[in-house]
Design an enzyme around this catalytic site. Sequence first.
Site: not given
Ligand code: GDG
Length: 464
Positions: A157, A365
């Site tokens: 990921h 990322d």
């Molecule tokens: C890893 C990889 C890759 C964030 N703050 C809150 C919250 N979130 C949710 C977002 C989104 C998720 O968390 C974050 O996903 P991301 O993809 O932006 O980043 P990572 O957590 O680092 O995920 C990344 C991912 O895996 C999938 O393969 O895209 O590159 O690092 O859904 O909405 N959700 C809630 N409250 C928050 O304060 N409920």
Amino acid sequence: MGRLVVISNRVADPRKTAAGGLAVALGQALEASGGLWFGWSGRIAEGGTPGEGEVNRQQAGPVQLVTVDLCREDHDAYYERHSNGVLWPVFHYRLDLADFDGGSISGYRRVNQLFALKLKALLRPDDLIWVHDYHLIPLAAELRAMGCEQRMGFFLHIPLPPPLMLAALPEHEWLMRSLFAYDLVGLQSEADVTHFARYASDELQARAEGDHGWHAFGKTLQVQAFPIGIDVDEFQALTRQREAQDMHDQLRREYARRRLLVGVERLDYSKGLPQRLKAFRTLLQKYPENQGSATLIQIASPSRESVDAYASLRAELESLSGAINGEHGELDWMPVRYIHRNVARKRLPGLYRAAAVALVTPLRDGMNLVAKEFVAAQDPEDPGVLVLSRFAGAAEQLKEALLVNPYDTARTAEAIQRALQMPLAERQQRHQALLQRIRTHDVHWWRERFLRALQATPAQEKTV
Ligand code: GDG
């Protein structure tokens, strides 16, 4: 297809909304095959013995959830010190933040062996095994060593760094070689695939075979980009629900005379938060028309609080947002609303939709799902603008966003200004193209493409 077995560090009940799009998407495939989801329980068994752990079983509809408890020593070594203290920073190009001396390759390996041992007892010969993320890279090699011959796929990921950066990892050859125990390795972007190819040929003397194959250690591994998506329909349905609408209406009322910008992420040094705040400060300095108007709501939800680098980042963000508010704030307006708390998932779409601009500016990322969620939540008649870092995996797909280099404060500020001033027709045009892309390449497309490719891998000798 045989039964699907998913293994990831944490296991979620796919029937719960708070679980998020990935859990729902994997849940659907697990449900369809009466599958099994295996991982760490999230519990630390104080006084437990390293390399041992209680197994817990729970039924979620047709899906079995099986988790293992970890003792304190295993948890600290495998999860905190090695996965989050070494692998996470190195894979995000932050050699400066990796605590190589504090890492624990032996603890990391011990927990992977423990998982392999507990999982093996549950496997059937025709299971299709799908392992997720950097915590579990050597899992297939451990399973193979125990005689498991099922088809095994792995999805990373996070980004895969260039070979010279990987080479900073103690025992990188062991780690990368262990990938060859899988039949298929999925990466987020073409950039990651290029890095794998260079590592495989330069460091492992692997030979390219066919479109995606790499031959080494007597077997062929398929490596391909599978950019992960979101469940667009699920997220849009969430946008229409009351909690999201209330959030949206409240923010629109509160900011009727102002322009709202939004950033949402876990508090993590890969997300470029200090750089973002600096670019926002430059925006206020350089374009005074934003004074008294542009307001950045930055959610930085707590994450990995026990790792040192996170505590200092938190202090830096508090001090930067305080400084910007001190310099620019007025009695009735604060430019930065910095929130170090988790926001309920049901409210997020309302926050996205109320914003004129989203700042998604990570330094590196794997993909970044917030960028895609922001696009999905917009009103197509009056959409907000996405400012996206070129260093997010998502930048390979989301070409109609305003792409920025987050290290370049002045030009990021310029792009934010352009986003704030973008005419309606251009906003609509860009949004339409972006929505089309995230819809075509959603999380179901990602899952199906990966599983089809895994099933199509040629049968071969399994030992590495
Ligand atoms: C890893 C990889 C890759 C964030 N703050 C809150 C919250 N979130 C949710 C977002 C989104 C998720 O968390 C974050 O996903 P991301 O993809 O932006 O980043 P990572 O957590 O680092 O995920 C990344 C991912 O895996 C999938 O393969 O895209 O590159 O690092 O859904 O909405 N959700 C809630 N409250 C928050 O304060 N409920």
